[in-house]
Scaffold this motif. Structure first.
Motif, PDB file in Angstrom:
ATOM      1  N   LEU A  75      -4.571   0.894   2.298  1.00 19.95           N
ATOM      2  CA  LEU A  75      -4.471   2.182   1.611  1.00 19.95           C
ATOM      3  C   LEU A  75      -5.168   3.287   2.404  1.00 19.95           C
ATOM      4  CD1 LEU A  75      -5.023   1.031  -2.069  1.00 19.95           C
ATOM      5  CD2 LEU A  75      -2.974   2.191  -1.187  1.00 19.95           C
ATOM      6  N   CYS A  76      -6.328   2.976   2.952  1.00 22.77           N
ATOM      7  CA  CYS A  76      -7.130   3.973   3.683  1.00 22.77           C
ATOM      8  C   CYS A  76      -6.752   4.070   5.157  1.00 22.77           C
ATOM      9  CB  CYS A  76      -8.611   3.652   3.541  1.00 22.77           C
ATOM     10  SG  CYS A  76      -9.195   3.772   1.839  1.00 22.77           S
ATOM     11  N   ARG A  77      -5.959   3.136   5.647  1.00 23.09           N
ATOM     12  CA  ARG A  77      -5.522   3.108   7.041  1.00 23.09           C
ATOM     13  C   ARG A  77      -6.685   3.026   8.033  1.00 23.09           C
ATOM     14  NH1 ARG A  77      -1.039   2.507   4.811  1.00 23.09           N
ATOM     15  NH2 ARG A  77       0.818   3.709   5.279  1.00 23.09           N
ATOM     16  N   CYS A  78      -7.694   2.253   7.662  1.00 18.66           N
ATOM     17  CA  CYS A  78      -8.799   2.007   8.590  1.00 18.66           C
ATOM     18  C   CYS A  78      -9.539   0.746   8.164  1.00 18.66           C
ATOM     19  CB  CYS A  78      -9.742   3.203   8.675  1.00 18.66           C
ATOM     20  SG  CYS A  78     -10.575   3.617   7.147  1.00 18.66           S
ATOM     21  N   PRO A 101     -17.089   6.670   1.299  1.00 24.56           N
ATOM     22  CA  PRO A 101     -17.215   6.320  -0.122  1.00 24.56           C
ATOM     23  C   PRO A 101     -16.157   6.973  -1.018  1.00 24.56           C
ATOM     24  CG  PRO A 101     -19.370   6.808   0.807  1.00 24.56           C
ATOM     25  CD  PRO A 101     -18.365   7.143   1.864  1.00 24.56           C
ATOM     26  N   GLU A 102     -15.815   8.232  -0.764  1.00 27.88           N
ATOM     27  CA  GLU A 102     -14.802   8.890  -1.608  1.00 27.88           C
ATOM     28  C   GLU A 102     -13.413   8.313  -1.364  1.00 27.88           C
ATOM     29  OE1 GLU A 102     -15.464  11.281   2.110  1.00 27.88           O
ATOM     30  OE2 GLU A 102     -16.804  10.549   0.556  1.00 27.88           O
ATOM     31  N   GLN A 103     -13.139   7.888  -0.118  1.00 28.36           N
ATOM     32  CA  GLN A 103     -11.877   7.223   0.200  1.00 28.36           C
ATOM     33  C   GLN A 103     -11.806   5.882  -0.514  1.00 28.36           C
ATOM     34  OE1 GLN A 103     -11.507   6.817   4.485  1.00 28.36           O
ATOM     35  NE2 GLN A 103      -9.333   7.329   4.351  1.00 28.36           N
ATOM     36  N   ARG A 104     -12.881   5.127  -0.473  1.00 23.71           N
ATOM     37  CA  ARG A 104     -12.941   3.826  -1.145  1.00 23.71           C
ATOM     38  C   ARG A 104     -12.729   3.999  -2.652  1.00 23.71           C
ATOM     39  NH1 ARG A 104     -14.306  -1.241  -0.233  1.00 23.71           N
ATOM     40  NH2 ARG A 104     -15.070  -0.859   1.861  1.00 23.71           N
ATOM     41  N   ALA A 105     -13.358   5.000  -3.233  1.00 30.23           N
ATOM     42  CA  ALA A 105     -13.212   5.250  -4.676  1.00 30.23           C
ATOM     43  C   ALA A 105     -11.763   5.581  -5.017  1.00 30.23           C
ATOM     44  CB  ALA A 105     -14.144   6.380  -5.109  1.00 30.23           C
ATOM     45  N   TRP A 106     -11.117   6.375  -4.172  1.00 30.23           N
ATOM     46  CA  TRP A 106      -9.693   6.715  -4.372  1.00 30.23           C
ATOM     47  C   TRP A 106      -8.827   5.452  -4.315  1.00 30.23           C
ATOM     48  CZ3 TRP A 106      -6.065   6.032  -0.391  1.00 30.23           C
ATOM     49  CH2 TRP A 106      -4.778   6.497  -0.653  1.00 30.23           C
ATOM     50  N   ALA A 107      -9.062   4.605  -3.297  1.00 32.44           N
ATOM     51  CA  ALA A 107      -8.281   3.368  -3.138  1.00 32.44           C
ATOM     52  C   ALA A 107      -8.538   2.413  -4.298  1.00 32.44           C
ATOM     53  CB  ALA A 107      -8.625   2.707  -1.805  1.00 32.44           C
ATOM     54  N   ALA A 125       0.839  -1.205   0.000  1.00 31.85           N
ATOM     55  CA  ALA A 125       0.000   0.000   0.000  1.00 31.85           C
ATOM     56  C   ALA A 125       0.873   1.253   0.000  1.00 31.85           C
ATOM     57  CB  ALA A 125      -0.942  -0.013   1.208  1.00 31.85           C
ATOM     58  N   ASN A 126       1.939   1.249   0.790  1.00 34.33           N
ATOM     59  CA  ASN A 126       2.846   2.406   0.814  1.00 34.33           C
ATOM     60  C   ASN A 126       3.497   2.633  -0.547  1.00 34.33           C
ATOM     61  OD1 ASN A 126       2.289   2.873   3.498  1.00 34.33           O
ATOM     62  ND2 ASN A 126       4.107   1.833   4.246  1.00 34.33           N
ATOM     63  N   LEU A 127       3.908   1.561  -1.210  1.00 38.15           N
ATOM     64  CA  LEU A 127       4.539   1.697  -2.526  1.00 38.15           C
ATOM     65  C   LEU A 127       3.531   2.165  -3.570  1.00 38.15           C
ATOM     66  CD1 LEU A 127       6.841  -1.454  -2.474  1.00 38.15           C
ATOM     67  CD2 LEU A 127       7.565   0.951  -2.401  1.00 38.15           C
ATOM     68  N   ILE A 128       2.324   1.624  -3.539  1.00 38.17           N
ATOM     69  CA  ILE A 128       1.281   2.024  -4.490  1.00 38.17           C
ATOM     70  C   ILE A 128       0.986   3.513  -4.344  1.00 38.17           C
ATOM     71  CG2 ILE A 128      -1.179   1.775  -5.009  1.00 38.17           C
ATOM     72  CD1 ILE A 128      -0.793  -1.251  -4.445  1.00 38.17           C
ATOM     73  N   LYS A 129       0.952   4.001  -3.110  1.00 35.52           N
ATOM     74  CA  LYS A 129       0.721   5.437  -2.884  1.00 35.52           C
ATOM     75  C   LYS A 129       1.831   6.288  -3.511  1.00 35.52           C
ATOM     76  CE  LYS A 129      -1.861   5.209   1.457  1.00 35.52           C
ATOM     77  NZ  LYS A 129      -1.789   5.522   2.900  1.00 35.52           N
ATOM     78  N   GLN A 130       3.021   5.703  -3.664  1.00 31.02           N
ATOM     79  CA  GLN A 130       4.141   6.410  -4.284  1.00 31.02           C
ATOM     80  C   GLN A 130       4.138   6.248  -5.808  1.00 31.02           C
ATOM     81  OE1 GLN A 130       8.035   5.796  -2.325  1.00 31.02           O
ATOM     82  NE2 GLN A 130       6.899   4.718  -0.737  1.00 31.02           N
ATOM     83  N   GLY A 131       3.136   5.543  -6.342  1.00 29.75           N
ATOM     84  CA  GLY A 131       3.035   5.361  -7.781  1.00 29.75           C
ATOM     85  C   GLY A 131       3.725   4.127  -8.323  1.00 29.75           C
TER      86      GLY A 131
END
Length: 192
Positions: free
Chosen positions: A87-90, A97-103, A57-63
């Motif tokens: 990814l969402c840390r929860c 819903p917007e967090q889920r869509a982002w992930a 998840a940390n690497l994916i956040k870095q692209g």
């Protein structure tokens, strides 16, 4: 003569630098480094996969695009849910819903799953098949990391008269060569 070289025979290469895994207190001893083989191990139930999900998840956040052969964890819903939570840390229940869509968008762009054909539960992938699928993911999708979790779930086809020790040595050489040739990191989870 083939096999005998001087330093000047090797091309200059850009420096290989590591990328943070999102564990600042451990950045000095473990980093994401292309062209390397890393073996992760630990006791059964010790949290190897959970740690790796967090790191992915940390690497994916870095692209970073990752290719994962996770053969003990069902892709949907288990691995998918774990990745969304990391990814969402929860927990899944607390994700907006917007967090889920982002992930979901991050996973669609940067997470590739290696698996036997969905309708072929009997076929177990060999190391050679995994590496060919990963090669496609690298070339087609820009993947920079191959994770095999766990090693013991692959179909290990030894050559005639090849012992387990010899096969393991050959397999490690194949993985290291693959990492160098495709400028990717290879992580393998090995159960003790």
């Amino acid at each position: 003569m083939k096999g005998i070289y001087r330093f000047s025979d090797f091309p200059e290469r850009p420096p290989i630098t590591g990328r943070s895994l999102g564990l600042p207190v451990r950045d000095d001893c473990i980093r994401f480094v292309p062209e390397t083989l890393t073996v992760w191990t630990g006791f059964a139930g010790g949290g190897k996969t959970s740690l790796l999900v967090f790191l992915l998840a940390n690497l994916i956040k870095q692209g970073v695009t990752v290719t994962v052969g996770s053969f003990e964890t069902i892709p949907r819903p288990v691995l998918h849910t774990k990745m969304i939570e990391a990814l969402c840390r929860c927990t899944a229940m607390n994700i907006a819903p917007e967090q889920r869509a982002w992930a979901e968008a991050l996973l669609e762009k940067h997470f590739i799953i290696l698996s036997q054909a969905i309708d072929d539960e009997e076929h177990e992938l060999t190391l050679e098949e995994i590496l060919e699928l990963a090669r496609v993911a690298i070339v087609r999708d820009g993947s920079s990391l191959l994770l095999i979790d766990p090693w013991n779930e692959l179909e290990h086809k030894r050559r005639p008269n090849e012992g387990e020790h010899d096969y393991t040595g050959r397999a490690i050489r194949m993985l290291k060569s693959f990492a160098r040739n495709y400028r990717t990191a290879v992580w393998v989870v090995a159960h003790p």
